[in-house]
Design a protein around this motif. Structure first.
Motif: not given
Length: 96
Positions: A7-18
């Motif tokens: 078990q792990k955190i697979g992805n961290v979502a980061l909002i980007v301009e493009n």
């Protein structure tokens, strides 16, 4: 007996301009590797970047799609520190 996965955190979502600008920043400036860039249709892509030689969490670059998301770019943690990177020499990398 059920098979247990690590078990792990697979992805961290980061909002980007493009997408393309963010890929360029993370891969060229910070020397991340592009793990995946898949077109999902409708202008949406699944874009993951990660530190080289990392088997941990990746960043999922999510292009903003509305005004509320645009407003939080660069301030996604509400003014708190968002991420701590452990790299060999961050100063050398960022001064290139």
């Amino acid at each position: 007996m059920p098979k247990f996965i690590k078990q792990k955190i697979g992805n961290v979502a980061l909002i980007v301009e493009n997408y393309d600008g963010a890929i360029k920043f993370y891969t060229q400036k910070l020397q991340f590797i592009l793990v995946e860039d898949t077109d999902l249709g409708g202008g949406t892509r699944w874009v993951q970047v990660a530190l080289p030689n990392s088997s941990g969490t990746s960043l999922l670059l999510a292009q903003e799609s509305n005004a509320a998301q645009t407003q939080v770019i660069g301030s996604q943690a509400g003014g708190r520190i968002f991420m701590f990177l452990q790299m060999n020499d961050f100063g050398v990398i960022t001064n290139q």
